[in-house]
Design a protein around this motif. Structure first.
Motif, PDB file in Angstrom:
ATOM      1  N   GLY A   1      69.247  -3.102 -18.267  1.00 22.38           N
ATOM      2  CA  GLY A   1      69.647  -2.347 -17.079  1.00 22.38           C
ATOM      3  C   GLY A   1      71.033  -1.779 -17.261  1.00 22.38           C
ATOM      4  N   CYS A   2      71.153  -0.456 -17.164  1.00 17.91           N
ATOM      5  CA  CYS A   2      72.461   0.189 -17.301  1.00 17.91           C
ATOM      6  C   CYS A   2      72.427   1.488 -16.508  1.00 17.91           C
ATOM      7  CB  CYS A   2      72.784   0.433 -18.770  1.00 17.91           C
ATOM      8  SG  CYS A   2      71.743   1.698 -19.540  1.00 17.91           S
TER       9      CYS A   2
ATOM     10  N   CYS B   1      69.632   4.134 -17.613  1.00 17.12           N
ATOM     11  CA  CYS B   1      68.255   3.885 -17.146  1.00 17.12           C
ATOM     12  C   CYS B   1      68.247   3.593 -15.650  1.00 17.12           C
ATOM     13  CB  CYS B   1      67.618   2.750 -17.935  1.00 17.12           C
ATOM     14  SG  CYS B   1      68.502   1.188 -17.822  1.00 17.12           S
TER      15      CYS B   1
ATOM     16  N   CYS C   1      70.650   0.003 -23.318  1.00 21.74           N
ATOM     17  CA  CYS C   1      70.973  -1.373 -22.912  1.00 21.74           C
ATOM     18  C   CYS C   1      69.949  -2.374 -23.431  1.00 21.74           C
ATOM     19  CB  CYS C   1      71.062  -1.456 -21.395  1.00 21.74           C
ATOM     20  SG  CYS C   1      69.485  -1.103 -20.587  1.00 21.74           S
TER      21      CYS C   1
ATOM     22  N   CYS D   1      64.786   0.975 -22.417  1.00 17.20           N
ATOM     23  CA  CYS D   1      66.058   1.689 -22.530  1.00 17.20           C
ATOM     24  C   CYS D   1      66.730   1.341 -23.861  1.00 17.20           C
ATOM     25  CB  CYS D   1      66.967   1.314 -21.374  1.00 17.20           C
ATOM     26  SG  CYS D   1      68.576   2.085 -21.463  1.00 17.20           S
TER      27      CYS D   1
HETATM   28 ZN    ZN Z   1      69.589   0.969 -19.810  1.00 17.99          ZN
END
Ligand code: ZN
Lengths: 352, 843
Positions: A283-284, A287, A279, A276
């Motif tokens: 993890g965001c 995504c 981020c 991604c």
């Molecule tokens: Zn992300």
């Protein structure tokens, strides 16, 4: 006479004191060093003087003239300087006012993204190949190893075109740019049927799926496919080529991940994720907390497809991959409504 | 497919692997996990920065707060009739717990229970879902008083624990649930929601996924042992099966269980089914579903006594056949369905019983009173099932599997597993024997593969032995002869083809088993193919750049429209029509690109100034064939020349010449020099009727018409909500424009200074400016390097029906031109204009 000259000089210099602008300077010049000024009068009357007096008075008058002219020059500079200072002080713009605009044209964001993709591919030796948007079922599906009624067709619901009864070969809006693979392979084979040349092409274009238009799905979208066919093309080459492309497209540090997948026209098939870029893989929302973004599907060209294109799968191999420029834009610009693309609202278009 | 981890653990040891590890391995091997739903097991702790890779939902059960407990007595509440007080033991202490659960209400006041009830008990401070709230709302148990009785803990329903929506009663666990054990250890779970690809139907079951995981991890697959006792009369010879079309029904297997007691399945079974997305019904139906989810073979249970009755006491005969067109069947959802000849039915001699592989019939379904159960496991043609399920709009767990292909070998295994479960849960007795009609076993697929092929297609070096090992993990039977691995397909998959296709199919399995991530990334070593380029594409991109540089915005519109939408501008006799339009707004493929762009202008009508273009195909229908797709350029301009601003007020509206200027610049940019414009009315081809007849022109390049442009006809403009300003449109045929040859060479930059002069001439209104300009250029020849019209003027002094045209002339010579020389040329021009168009020099 000397007294008179002194008086002239004194009066002139005194009057110069009050000179404040260019007009007054001009008037002063006429009055004090002009043709009919008292000083010039003295010069013009020099002839009336005696031979002895003439040089003396002449010299004295000249001295006054030089002095007055010097004073004028000095004053002129001062007036100019004052005027400039004044104008600089007065000519203060409101720099917060908006600038003057011009009529600007822009490429549609999809065209911009298509170009980014095609430019990178061009650098990698992929040439653009285009084919029709309306296709036969045979070329859109059957030649690509989707037999009639095969469950894989459920992955690509189609718009059909009224064309009378054509049996198992109706006409439809192409569901992907892959039919171009068949068309291209056949064209390349025709160049040299006994030893068909290698292929490295990019296939861009509009594709269609039978889907309701919502914020997340569209009935029409662009796709770009890459196709490589040759005598020594491997899955490792596919991975390397796509990783190269992804680094050019998304950044030199970006990692790619290949997941096993299924497409009827490739085998082995894979889904490609890139780390991604929003981020950095932590993890965001973009995504969905996975750290990965799905950006394309790919695989080794299925032997049946090679065969249908006219390439012997025992000798040739190849790979293909497909990606969506609009999906890339959604991710890249955080666009949350896919309908913006064909909505063509100027308030959207003018942001690109 | 919803996969509870606890179920997976029945078939593979997952010790040391987290739920996310399992999900990641499955995902990389092609079984993409869309979501992990936790139902008790510990979720990764995101607050500690643990990286999580999956969409995660659900709840973790606090190990110290939620435990298995037993209710020893249910007592009345002193102040509330609908509440009870439970005497509960948590393994170390006794508690009084208040509940309103209706499913233990009948035990109120009967004294100490003979057999304690095992329940899920939450201590004070437990965080769980609020059972009374809409949806999923977390809440924490606090000490409180309810109707005068102190309450600090509770016995839980499924909803409170996040197992299901069920909140009608508390969970009653199996009697052997160990009191005092932490609930998460007893039945904590997580459910993986997995997308099953069309070629992986074999993995739409727990064992299939366990097998994949076994290949990915090297851990052994614990295959189920299907054993059960049988008793009573064998069914062999008592029941017969007739298959009329083996292509549609390659195998049909029946088994019988007698004297079942129909009741709910054990709690853990119900819980697993719920987590897998199937509603528990009773032990018999649950057994069919449980076996299906576990093995992948959908089963169907008949009430055997109904069949015997229909057979009039004679031996039951099952017949599979295609339906008659118009035949009716009432399926167990209560709907009566009209069938077609492509539907396959399971029948007895009296008539139809069920829609094969899709849904059972109402008459013979298992009822609460059923005693003897006949269990069907069959194999069906997957394409046929897919069509039937679609035709009757009956997606089900069974049709999902059958329509993707289930190996006939599973039919027998499925029936035996089903009978085993029924016997365990219902106390019934399985009859000895099965009735198995298997007319069309699939061919044993055998594929030869060599290390050389693996190298050629995957780019990795593997020995024959390594290849055989990788495939062995997926239960392929491999034998090695020299450099060749002979691979036999295992009896649970139908996705491996023959010949070169088989090689590709098996190579994919080698690659998956090896791990895609372990295959290196290499650059193509093949030489660069012939470079052909795409001049059409390149030219169009150049044109796009030109238009953008002229301040025109590109748009991209839908290819599909309707005759009504497009008909506001122009109507055609024939269209390429969509056979299955998704909306009445989009029923045909566009024939006019201008109409598409006009709609965008309309949508943007509030903008003060609009200049839009699109480049793309229109679709010219051809009967029974693919339409032609000529490429077009459409331009639409309307509004003010400049947008209003603090120092721009009332900028004039754009008119014909704003558009014409852009077109001139565009054509110059394409390096066309032989360009001419003529009123469309004067041309041989009549201009489009949507243009204002007096404000329309056609454009010729090298004498060929390449496009038309002008102001929209007032009657057409009325139909668009685009404001009051004129709307200018242009329509170019890109094939014609592209094939017109551009000019060769350039005009050299002059070395000597030019002489400028203005002349104004008065001519009749009817004389086109282009004619005057052409005459000036002709007469001036090489000496006049530029002519530009700078004023058009009319007034009374000039006279009615006359206009004055003022030109700026640039004289240029290959030496410095004198005034006299310039005057001579000028006189020649004036004389020529007087002769040809009766022009008078204006003083
Ligand atoms: Zn992300």
């Amino acid at each position: 006479m000397q007294d008179k000259l002194n008086a002239i000089e004194k009066a002139a210099l005194e009057s110069l004191e009050s000179v404040k602008d260019q007009a007054a300077l001009d008037a002063w010049r006429v009055a004090h060093v002009g043709r009919s000024s008292p000083l010039m009068q003295v010069f013009s009357e020099l002839g009336k003087l005696s031979k002895e007096e003439r040089p003396v008075v002449g010299q004295a008058a000249n001295k006054v003239k030089v002095a007055l002219e010097a004073a004028l020059a000095e004053r002129t500079e001062a007036v100019k300087a004052a005027a400039l200072a004044k104008s600089l002080e007065e000519e203060q713009l409101d720099v917060t006012l908006p600038g003057r605009t011009v009529n600007v044209g822009r490429l549609h964001p999809s065209t911009q993204q298509l170009r980014r993709v095609l430019d990178i591919l061009a650098d990698m030796g992929f040439q653009v190949y285009t084919s029709p948007e309306v296709e036969s079922d045979e070329i859109n599906f059957q030649m690509l190893n989707f037999p009639p009624h095969h469950p894989a067709r459920e992955m690509q619901d189609s718009f059909y075109v009224e064309a009378g009864d054509r049996g198992d070969n109706p006409i439809l809006m192409r569901t992907h740019t892959s039919p171009g693979q068949i068309r291209a392979m056949r064209e390349f084979v025709a160049m040299n049927p006994s030893d068909p040349p290698a292929i490295r092409i990019a296939l861009p274009g509009m594709c269609f799926r039978y889907e309701q238009v919502t914020t997340r799905s569209e009935m029409q979208f662009n796709q770009v496919e890459g196709l490589v066919v040759g005598k020594g093309i491997t899955f490792a080459d596919l991975k390397g080529t796509i990783a190269d492309f992804a680094r050019r497209m998304f950044g030199q540090d970006v990692r790619t991940r290949f997941r096993a997948s299924y497409f009827p026209f490739t085998e082995p098939s894979a889904e490609v994720d890139v780390e991604c870029f929003v981020c950095g893989g932590k993890g965001c929302q973009v995504c969905k907390n996975s750290g990965w973004l799905e950006i394309m599907g790919c695989g080794m060209v299925h032997p049946v497809v090679l065969q249908n294109g006219g390439y012997d799968p025992k000798v040739y191999s190849g790979f293909a991959w497909g990606m969506g420029p609009e999906r890339q834009l959604l991710l890249r610009y955080k666009i949350n409504d896919i309908r913006y693309f064909w909505g063509n609202d100027m308030r959207f278009l003018s942001q690109f | 497919m919803k996969l509870p981890i606890s179920w997976l653990k029945d078939f593979i040891d997952l010790d040391g692997l987290s739920v996310e590890d399992v999900a990641r391995k499955l995902t990389l091997a092609g079984m993409e996990v869309d979501e992990i739903h936790y139902v008790g097991l510990a979720m990764p702790d995101y607050s500690k920065g643990e990286k999580h890779e999956f969409k995660t939902t659900g709840i973790s059960w606090q190990p110290d707060k939620l435990v298995v407990a037993e209710i020893r007595e249910v007592m009345p509440h002193p102040n509330a009739d609908r509440l009870t007080l439970c005497d509960l033991y948590d393994g170390t202490e006794q508690h009084t717990v208040l509940t309103g659960a209706p499913n233990i209400f009948h035990l109120k006041g009967i004294g100490k229970l003979e057999k304690p009830l095992k329940v899920a008990w939450a201590r004070e401070g437990t965080t769980l879902y609020d059972g009374h709230a809409e949806g999923l709302v977390l809440t924490t148990l606090k000490r409180t008083k309810i109707r005068g009785v102190e309450s600090y803990s509770m016995v839980c329903s499924e909803k409170e624990l996040g197992i299901s929506e069920e909140h009608d009663g508390i969970i009653l666990l199996a009697d052997d649930a160990p009191t005092g054990m932490s609930l998460v250890d007893y039945m904590g779970d997580a459910v993986l929601d997995i997308s099953i690809l069309p070629n992986m139907a074999r993995n739409a079951n727990v064992i299939g996924l366990a097998r994949e995981l076994s290949a990915m991890t090297g851990r052994p697959l614990k295959k189920p042992t299907i054993q059960y006792a049988t008793s009573g009369e064998s069914i062999e010879g008592k029941i017969s099966i007739e298959i009329t079309n083996p292509e549609m029904n390659p195998r049909f297997v029946l088994g019988l269980i007698r004297n079942v007691e129909i009741k709910p399945s054990p709690y853990q079974i119900q819980r697993r089914l719920r987590l897998a997305g199937v509603r528990p019904i009773n032990n018999i139906v649950d057994a069919t579903n449980y076996a299906m989810i576990e093995l992948g073979e959908p089963l169907h249970a008949f009430d055997y006594d109904v069949l015997t009755q229909r057979a009039g006491g004679k031996n039951v005969k099952i017949i599979t056949r295609t339906a008659a067109d118009g035949e009716k069947l009432t399926t167990l959802d209560g709907n009566t369905r009209t069938l077609t000849a492509s539907n396959v039915l399971v029948c007895d001699e009296k008539g139809s019983l069920s829609l094969a592989g899709v849904m059972g019939g109402a008459e013979s379904e298992v009822a609460p009173t059923s005693v003897n159960i006949l269990l069907e496991g069959a194999a069906w043609n997957f394409i046929n099932i897919r069509r039937t399920a679609k035709q009757h709009n009956l997606p089900s767990e069974a049709s999902f599997r059958f329509s993707r292909g289930v190996h006939p070998a599973l039919a027998e295994m499925g029936v035996r597993r089903g009978l085993q479960l029924m016997a365990e849960w219902s106390g019934g007795a399985v009859a000895p024997g099965l009735v198995d009609n298997y007319p069309l076993p699939p061919k044993d697929v055998v594929v030869d593969i060599t290390p050389k092929e693996v190298k050629r297609l995957l780019g990795i070096d593997l020995s024959a032995k390594e290849i055989a090992e990788l495939l062995g993990h997926l239960e392929f039977e491999c034998s090695i002869h020299g450099e060749t691995v002979t691979v036999k397909t295992p009896p649970h998959r139908l996705d491996i083809g023959e010949g070169v296709v088989g090689v590709a199919d098996v190579l994919e399995e080698v690659a998956r088993s090896y791990g895609y991530d372990r295959i290196p990334e290499t650059r193509i070593s093949d030489p660069l193919p012939p470079q052909i380029g795409n001049p059409v594409h390149e030219w169009e991109e150049h044109l796009r750049d030109l238009l953008v540089s002229l301040g025109i915005q590109e748009v991209v519109t839908y290819r599909m429209t309707s005759p009504e939408r497009e008909g506001r501008l122009v109507r055609f006799d024939e269209y390429t029509r969509i056979a299955n339009p998704i909306t009445p707004e989009r029923t045909i493929l566009r024939r006019s690109l201008v109409a598409s762009v006009l709609e965008i202008a309309e949508k943007n009508a509030r903008a003060e100034s609009l200049s839009l273009f699109e480049i793309g195909p229109v679709f010219e229908p051809r009967k029974g064939e693919l339409p032609n797709e000529p490429r077009k350029l459409a331009i639409v301009m309307t509004g003010r020349r400049l947008a209003s601003a603090w120092d721009v007020k009332d900028s004039p509206a754009m008119d014909f010449f704003d558009l014409k200027g852009r077109i001139e610049l565009m054509l110059a940019g394409l390096r066309f020099t032989d360009v001419s414009y003529a009123p469309t009315a004067l041309s041989a081809v009549e201009g489009p009727s949507y243009l204002h007849p007096g404000k329309a022109a056609e454009v010729k390049v090298n004498g060929q018409v390449v496009g038309v442009f002008g102001e929209l006809h007032p009657l057409v403009k009325e139909k668009y909500e685009v404001g009051d300003k004129p709307v200018l449109v242009a329509d170019f045929d890109l094939d014609a424009l592209r094939t017109a040859g551009p000019a060769y060479g350039i005009v050299p930059v002059p070395e000597f200074p030019p002489v400028f002069e203005d002349i104004a001439v008065i001519v009749d209104e009817s004389v086109p400016a282009a004619r005057v300009e052409a005459l000036i250029k002709q007469t001036g020849g090489r000496s006049v390097s530029a002519v530009s019209l700078f004023d058009v003027y009319r007034d009374e002094k000039i006279g009615a029906g006359k206009k004055s045209l003022a030109y700026n002339l640039t004289y240029q010579s290959d030496k410095t031109m004198t005034d006299a020389e310039a005057a001579a040329i000028r006189n020649k021009i004036v004389k020529r204009l007087a002769q040809e168009v009766d022009a008078k020099l204006r003083s």
